[in-house]
Write a protein that holds these residues in place. Structure first.
Motif, mmCIF file in Angstrom:
data_model
loop_
_atom_site.group_PDB
_atom_site.id
_atom_site.type_symbol
_atom_site.label_atom_id
_atom_site.label_comp_id
_atom_site.label_asym_id
_atom_site.label_seq_id
_atom_site.Cartn_x
_atom_site.Cartn_y
_atom_site.Cartn_z
ATOM 1 N N TRP A 42 0.853 -1.194 0.000
ATOM 2 C CA TRP A 42 0.000 0.000 0.000
ATOM 3 C C TRP A 42 0.879 1.230 0.000
ATOM 4 N N MET A 43 0.378 2.245 -0.644
ATOM 5 C CA MET A 43 1.066 3.521 -0.610
ATOM 6 C C MET A 43 0.850 4.138 0.769
ATOM 7 N N SER A 44 1.892 4.699 1.323
ATOM 8 C CA SER A 44 1.746 5.302 2.648
ATOM 9 C C SER A 44 0.831 6.523 2.565
ATOM 10 N N THR A 45 0.157 6.799 3.646
ATOM 11 C CA THR A 45 -0.749 7.951 3.652
ATOM 12 C C THR A 45 0.029 9.250 3.491
ATOM 13 N N ARG A 46 1.245 9.259 3.964
ATOM 14 C CA ARG A 46 2.092 10.451 3.814
ATOM 15 C C ARG A 46 2.365 10.723 2.342
ATOM 16 N N ASP A 47 2.748 9.665 1.595
ATOM 17 C CA ASP A 47 2.999 9.832 0.161
ATOM 18 C C ASP A 47 1.725 10.216 -0.584
ATOM 19 N N GLU A 48 0.624 9.571 -0.221
ATOM 20 C CA GLU A 48 -0.632 9.882 -0.884
ATOM 21 C C GLU A 48 -1.045 11.327 -0.625
ATOM 22 N N TYR A 49 -0.871 11.786 0.603
ATOM 23 C CA TYR A 49 -1.220 13.171 0.946
ATOM 24 C C TYR A 49 -0.354 14.148 0.168
ATOM 25 N N ARG A 50 0.949 13.856 0.092
ATOM 26 C CA ARG A 50 1.853 14.747 -0.634
ATOM 27 C C ARG A 50 1.521 14.781 -2.128
ATOM 28 N N ILE A 51 1.187 13.621 -2.688
ATOM 29 C CA ILE A 51 0.827 13.580 -4.114
ATOM 30 C C ILE A 51 -0.451 14.367 -4.349
ATOM 31 N N ARG A 52 -1.443 14.182 -3.480
ATOM 32 C CA ARG A 52 -2.702 14.911 -3.657
ATOM 33 C C ARG A 52 -2.500 16.423 -3.528
ATOM 34 N N GLN A 53 -1.604 16.849 -2.655
ATOM 35 C CA GLN A 53 -1.340 18.287 -2.503
ATOM 36 C C GLN A 53 -0.738 18.889 -3.761
ATOM 37 N N VAL A 54 0.248 18.212 -4.335
ATOM 38 C CA VAL A 54 0.942 18.806 -5.480
ATOM 39 C C VAL A 54 0.179 18.628 -6.785
ATOM 40 N N LEU A 55 -0.806 17.727 -6.815
ATOM 41 C CA LEU A 55 -1.584 17.560 -8.041
ATOM 42 C C LEU A 55 -2.452 18.774 -8.343
ATOM 43 N N ASN A 56 -2.685 19.636 -7.347
ATOM 44 C CA ASN A 56 -3.442 20.871 -7.588
ATOM 45 C C ASN A 56 -2.709 21.818 -8.522
#
Length: 157
Positions: A42-56
């Protein structure tokens, strides 16, 4: 679109894990069973959060380009660790963000910036040290020359 991108990165991680399993255990008749079981990667929640932030900060077209670059990176590095995929995705996204910032920057004052650099680099503007009159002419000049065969000189004070 953000959740789709994150799901695609997660799918790439699972595919990479299946490839690792095939390399470790070889291809067998039961490989379909390995693909049916729930993946423990699973992707870590930290990585997922960072990816979602920069996708904006990037467009959907750029997300597609990033995914293509990520796929080519996986083709070039088939033995890459599964947990490295989110990091590479983040690096690619940051590269696109940096490129966007550079292209959007206003360089209207670039000419004045170049002129100021020229002005500072002119020799007449440089501050030169003024030699003192306290016997500056009395000291002999010391210099070093380089030859093929080194010659050692003794320097006395």
């Amino acid at each position: 679109m953000k959740s789709e991108f994150v799901e695609q990165v997660q799918l790439l991680m699972e595919i990479q894990q299946i490839k690792h399993n095939e390399q470790l255990f070889g291809k067998s008749n039961y490989m379909w069973l390995c693909s049916k079981k729930v993946s423990m990667i699973w992707m870590s929640t930290r990585d997922e959060y960072r990816i979602r932030q920069v996708l904006n900060k990037i467009t959907p077209d750029q997300q597609v380009q990033i995914m293509k670059q990520l796929l080519t990176w996986l083709d070039d590095n088939p033995l890459a660790d599964v947990l490295k995929i989110p990091e590479v995705a983040l690096n690619l996204i940051h590269n696109f963000i940096t490129n966007n910032l550079i292209h959007e920057a206003n360089f209207s004052r670039m000419n004045s910036f170049r002129n100021s650099l020229r002005r500072f680099s002119v020799k007449s503007n440089k501050i030169l040290a003024v030699p003192t009159e306290l016997g500056a002419g009395d000291k002999p000049r010391r210099s070093v020359t380089f030859n093929d065969v080194p010659i050692i000189y003794r320097i006395s004070k």
